[in-house]
Scaffold this active site. Structure first.
Site, PDB file in Angstrom:
ATOM      1  N   ASP A 324       0.874  -1.181   0.000  1.00  0.00           N
ATOM      2  CA  ASP A 324       0.000   0.000   0.000  1.00  0.00           C
ATOM      3  C   ASP A 324       0.904   1.221   0.000  1.00  0.00           C
ATOM      4  O   ASP A 324       1.926   1.255   0.679  1.00  0.00           O
ATOM      5  CB  ASP A 324      -0.888  -0.037   1.250  1.00  0.00           C
ATOM      6  CG  ASP A 324      -1.976   1.028   1.174  1.00  0.00           C
ATOM      7  OD1 ASP A 324      -2.258   1.497   0.034  1.00  0.00           O
ATOM      8  OD2 ASP A 324      -2.530   1.401   2.223  1.00  0.00           O
ATOM      9  N   GLU A 368      -4.521   2.329  -4.473  1.00  0.00           N
ATOM     10  CA  GLU A 368      -3.062   2.376  -4.492  1.00  0.00           C
ATOM     11  C   GLU A 368      -2.466   1.084  -3.938  1.00  0.00           C
ATOM     12  O   GLU A 368      -1.333   1.042  -3.506  1.00  0.00           O
ATOM     13  CB  GLU A 368      -2.565   3.591  -3.699  1.00  0.00           C
ATOM     14  CG  GLU A 368      -2.883   3.556  -2.217  1.00  0.00           C
ATOM     15  CD  GLU A 368      -4.237   4.146  -1.838  1.00  0.00           C
ATOM     16  OE1 GLU A 368      -5.144   4.171  -2.719  1.00  0.00           O
ATOM     17  OE2 GLU A 368      -4.425   4.543  -0.688  1.00  0.00           O
TER      18      GLU A 368
END
Ligand code: HEC
Length: 455
Positions: A324, A368
């Protein structure tokens, strides 16, 4: 994406090949039929010409026979009367070959001198005086002529000998004085009334005395023949041309059809190729992430299921990395979404490079978040790869002014290996949850770091 667009363009050659064979066949058929047509007409023309020539010779023979019969009638009439008496004049002097006859020259009661004319003499005179009227040369001849001017020429000698063998009539095409003639001759047998003047030569009744013949000039017939030939040639040529033109136009028509069909086939091929190209794109889009060009969530799910099955089948271990980007929401807010997208692309490519084996698998999991599947690798090695990836992203040095953990864009990574799960764990979801826990731990641990799962 760009490299996937190379969808099979249709070459000119490829599109031409289909029609080419048919065009070649067509031209072969054309030439064969034309050859056949030419041969048939040429054969018919030759046949007609030959037939025509035979007909003309038949006509010439008829003319010869007609003339012969006329001569014969005159001659027989004269012979029947034992010759005829005519006034003796310088043009018609007494015939020296009749000097053995006592009554050759007579005086009429009024004192006019008459002399005997034998049939041959008579006819010869008619022929020479009126040859303009006749045009056809009559001849009387014998192998033993009384008069040397009746001596046979070469052709006549040959025919007279054939008469002595029993032949009675001969006709032949020959040349005389360089002109074409049909010569006709019939055997002339000694009869009783001939003996009056010919017995002294030793002839008996029934013997061949000689031959009488006529020669028909063929020049007028040749003229007719030439005219007929010209007409025949012209009409056959016209017929040939007509047939040829018909054949040509049919061939042209078929050729156009073939070309049109070829065009249609080519455009069909093109459409098929376009379809295939679109299919490629669709298939690509179904499995790749449009923004970052790495694999998408769907492809990841498939791959995870495959690896899971392999693990169950053959015990091949594999690991899962879940990453992440730290404070990415803030990055978007400060740098804008466009730059956010660019950043995502760069990070995705960096991750893909970090797991560089052909079997390694990188995908965008959502937002993301990126996930990596590392087949054949256990937890320890996976941690090494994860750390390498984390460092690589950090070293990109992409400025992240809003980040609370660094000045540049960084990653938090959670790592889990499939052999960390219980034997009877249901499916990849368990492994995913484990990696997610590790990621959570990494975030709790201050971000920009790697954590292993602790089941
Ligand atoms: C009136 C007499 C006379 C009679 C009849 C006669 N001939 Fe002649 N013939 C002659 C004389 C004369 C000659 C040769 C001279 C000439 O050509 O004038 C001759 C020539 C011929 C010739 C040409 C070859 C040659 O010897 O010169 C033949 C063939 C011939 N006669 C056949 C016949 C036949 C066949 C008959 C009967 C149907 C016949 N003649 C009746 C007198 C006669």
């Amino acid at each position: 994406m760009a490299k996937r667009r190379e969808a099979i363009p249709i070459s000119e050659r490829q599109r031409g090949r289909a029609g080419q064979g048919r065009l070649i066949l067509l031209s072969r058929i054309f030439w064969t039929v034309l050859l056949f047509w030419t041969a048939v007409l040429a054969g018919l023309l030759l046949w007609a010409l030959a037939k025509e020539e035979r007909h003309l010779l038949d006509y010439a023979r008829l003319e010869a026979r007609a003339n012969f019969n006329k001569d014969m009638a005159l001659r027989t009439w004269a012979a029947k009367h034992g010759g005829v008496y005519v006034p003796a004049t310088p043009e018609t002097p007494p015939n020296p070959y009749l000097s053995h006859l006592p009554d050759r020259d007579v005086l009429t009661t009024s004192g006019q001198r008459l002399t005997l004319m034998n049939p041959a003499y008579m006819l010869r005179q008619v022929m020479s005086d009126f040859s303009g009227l006749y045009g056809i040369r009559g001849r009387i001849t014998s192998l033993k002529p009384l008069n040397p001017i009746n001596a046979p020429d070469e052709w006549e000698q040959r025919v007279l000998r054939q008469f002595e063998q029993g032949e009675t009539e001969v006709s032949e095409l020959t040349e005389m004085d360089g002109q074409p003639y049909l010569r006709y001759m019939r055997a002339f047998h000694t009869k009783e009334n001939c003996l009056k003047c010919h017995s002294h030569q030793g002839y008996k009744e029934g013997e061949v005395r000689g031959g009488i013949g006529v020669s028909v000039p063929l020049r007028p017939y040749m003229e007719i023949k030439r005219r007929i030939e010209a007409v025949l040639l012209l009409s056959y040529s016209l017929l040939w041309l007509l047939g040829g033109a018909g054949l040509l136009s049919v061939t042209r028509f078929v050729r156009r059809q073939i070309l049109r069909q070829r065009e249609a086939e080519a455009s069909l091929l093109e459409q098929a190729a376009e379809l295939e190209r679109l299919n490629h794109i669709l298939a690509h889009q179904a499995l790749y992430d449009g923004l970052t060009s790495v694999r998408n969530r769907r492809a990841f799910d498939q791959r995870l299921a495959e690896e899971w099955q392999r693990w169950h089948r053959s015990g091949t271990v594999f690991s899962l990395l879940m990453t992440d980007m730290d404070f990415f929401k803030l990055y978007n807010d400060t740098c804008g979404h466009l730059q956010g997208d660019a950043c995502l692309r760069t990070v995705a490519q960096t991750l893909e490079r970090s797991a560089a084996r052909a079997c390694d698998f990188t995908a965008r999991y959502g937002g993301e978040e990126f996930v990596l599947i590392l087949p054949g690798i256990g937890l320890d090695q996976a941690l090494v790869v994860a750390e390498k990836a984390r460092q690589a992203v950090e070293q990109l040095g992409l400025p992240h002014p809003a980040s609370h953990c660094a000045k540049v864009v960084t990653l938090s990574v959670g790592v889990a290996a499939v052999n960390q799960l219980a034997e009877d764990a249901a499916c990849g979801a368990g492994l995913l949850a484990l990696a997610d826990q590790a990621l959570y731990a990494a975030k709790q641990g201050g971000r920009n770091c790697v954590r292993a799962a602790r089941p």
